[in-house]
Design an enzyme around this catalytic site. Structure first.
Site: not given
Ligand code: NAD
Length: 487
Positions: A288, A388
């Site tokens: 991120c 992104e």
């Molecule tokens: P994601 O949103 O796909 O998943 C994150 C979590 O949400 C997982 O545990 C997943 O099981 C759950 N999830 C996914 N879709 C869902 C839905 N529709 N309903 C309910 N739960 C759901 O994210 P990812 O792909 O695992 O991670 C990458 C993203 O995280 C990137 O966008 C990155 O920028 C962000 N990120 C942000 C920070 C920050 O500090 N802002 C830090 C690390 C990562």
């Protein structure tokens, strides 16, 4: 204690025991570098969440009554055991998520630093008082735990991000439930096994529930959960924040990012270029804090100089498996993630953008490898400039001066991080004042705040007010109570 082993179906950790999930479906946990199956991840259902909440609720009063300095000692024991097993956890991060071993080791270290910061809880949780607010009257404010808290975490830091939340939550006296990413949960499993080995946390204080959407929905709707920490994509963050608010829960939902790196005309390119490459292509851009738009400031000759220096240095980077000794750019987490990033590059090229460094290797086997790619884009609102992509793709943009560079950067819906490369204090001051982002770097490509400071962005990079780590974590995991007394 049962230890979860590779290729088994992973188990949930509830009430101090490793238990099979009630949900019978599973998802494969795949090694991104080889495509090999590492484990089956159960898709827990609402009855699994009910069980975790029941265990956490049963433990919360006893844990809350443990003196803060004793809870701090439990967190210290966790710190010690994680430090002893740092490289072992890092190897699991590499095998599950794909990043290089040094990067994984640094990730685990950053997680341990959050544990260290939480050991200061007796000091961090102290309240305030004011004597004599009226005749014979005093006022005091105490902080108390919120109760049962849950964290829902993303794939890209499978050890560090659970450790942003777990230590502060339990140090404040809460019971904790983790729902790790279903793509790479084994580092979290190992962290929980080690936490259990310390014997420092009563049964039910720490709980881990595997799963995906249904498990998250169970968490969002459960009346027994008081607060939710979330990190993931902005679209998921918005769902989590909205649904948590609807069910009356406290929420901090950290979302996605599109960070710009501004290179000023006076920047020392010998120092700046390595920092930029590490920011944009480290972990294959799956951070991120990754810099995904490079803004070169100056006249055309200087802008070309920056572009050429980046292309020359990036073309030397080695793309390969995370455990490869020479690897600079690791695989992406899954073939569909790589395909999405590659498709964005191809679409930009078709629209007239210039691919100045082409890393489209066809994905290799198992379809997760994308080499460092740099695209000079001419569309300030296009996918390359604004979306992104979460891959090793850097958009290149030209600006005449710093005002223009800041205005371009602030055009993003995100505001997670940003960096400026310059020798000018005046430029840094203007940048710090004007840029709309929560974490800034000056001559640093990955401006990750240390654990004693708050970690998060602005705008669509967060839904909620309080950031992760630092004093914000204590504010999030406690409720304030103010007592006004007359004696
Ligand atoms: P994601 O949103 O796909 O998943 C994150 C979590 O949400 C997982 O545990 C997943 O099981 C759950 N999830 C996914 N879709 C869902 C839905 N529709 N309903 C309910 N739960 C759901 O994210 P990812 O792909 O695992 O991670 C990458 C993203 O995280 C990137 O966008 C990155 O920028 C962000 N990120 C942000 C920070 C920050 O500090 N802002 C830090 C690390 C990562």
């Amino acid at each position: 204690m049962a230890i979860s082993t590779e290729k088994e179906t992973l188990r949930n950790y509830i009430g101090g025991k490793w238990v099979e999930a009630a949900g019978t479906e599973t998802l494969p946990d795949i090694d991104p570098a080889t495509g090999d199956l590492a484990a089956e991840v159960p898709l827990s259902n609402r009855s699994d969440i009910d069980a975790a909440v029941a265990a956490a609720s049963a433990a919360k009063e006893e844990w809350r009554a443990v003196p803060p300095q004793q809870r701090a000692r439990s967190v210290m024991a966790l710190r010690e055991i994680l430090t002893e097993h740092r490289e072992e956890i890092a190897a699991l991060v590499t095998a599950d998520m794909g990043k290089t071993l040094p990067d994984a080791s640094a990730e685990v270290q950053r997680g341990i630093e959050s544990v260290e910061a939480a050991t200061a809880i007796p000091h961090l949780m102290k309240g305030e008082n004011l004597e004599g607010i009226a005749s014979g009257m005093d006022v005091e404010m105490v902080r108390q735990p919120v109760g049962v808290v849950a964290a829902i975490t993303p794939f890209n830091f499978p050890a560090m991000i659970p450790l942003w939340f777990l230590p502060f939550a339990v140090a404040c006296g809460n019971s904790f439930i983790l729902k790790p990413s279903e793509r790479d949960p084994r580092p979290a499993v190992r962290i929980f096994e080690l936490a259990a080995e310390t014997g420092a946390f009563p049964e039910g204080v720490l709980n881990l529930v595997h799963g995906a959407r249904e498990a998250v929905e169970g968490i969002l709707e459960h009346p027994g959960i008081d607060a939710i920490s979330f990190v993931g994509q902005a679209s998921t963050a918005r769902i989590v924040a909205t649904r948590s608010a609807e069910s009356g829960k406290r929420v901090q939902a950290l979302g996605g990012a599109k960070n710009s790196l501004i290179v000023m005309p006076d920047a020392d390119l010998d120092k700046s270029v390595p920092a930029i490459l590490s920011s944009s292509f480290g972990a294959a851009g799956q951070r991120c804090l990754a810099g995904s738009v490079l803004v070169a400031v100056g006249d055309k000759a200087r802008q070309d100089e920056v572009r050429d220096a980046l292309v020359e240095a990036a073309s030397e980077l080695v793309t390969g498996p995370g455990d490869g000794a020479d690897t600079d750019v690791c695989p992406m987490v899954a073939p569909d993630s790589r395909q999405r990033a590659e498709d964005a590059v191809t679409a930009a090229e078709k629209a007239g953008d210039e691919v100045v460094l082409d890393g489209r290797l066809g994905g290799g086997d198992p379809g997760t490898f994308l080499g460092p790619t740099i695209v000079e884009t001419s569309d300030p609102e296009g996918q390359l400039a604004r979306e992104e992509l979460f891959g090793p793709v850097l958009a290149f943009w030209r600006a005449d001066d710093l005002d223009e560079a800041i205005e371009f950067s602030n055009g993003s819906r995100y505001g997670n991080a940003g960096s400026i490369f310059t020798e000018s204090g005046e430029a840094v001051r203007q940048y710090r004042y004007g840029i709309e982002a929560g974490m800034l770097g000056v001559n640093i490509g990955v401006p990750a705040p240390v654990a004693w400071f708050p970690f998060s962005g602005w705008k669509d990079s967060i839904d909620g007010d309080l950031h992760a780590n630092g004093h914000d974590a204590v504010e999030f995991y406690t409720r304030k109570k103010v007592v006004t007394s007359r004696w």
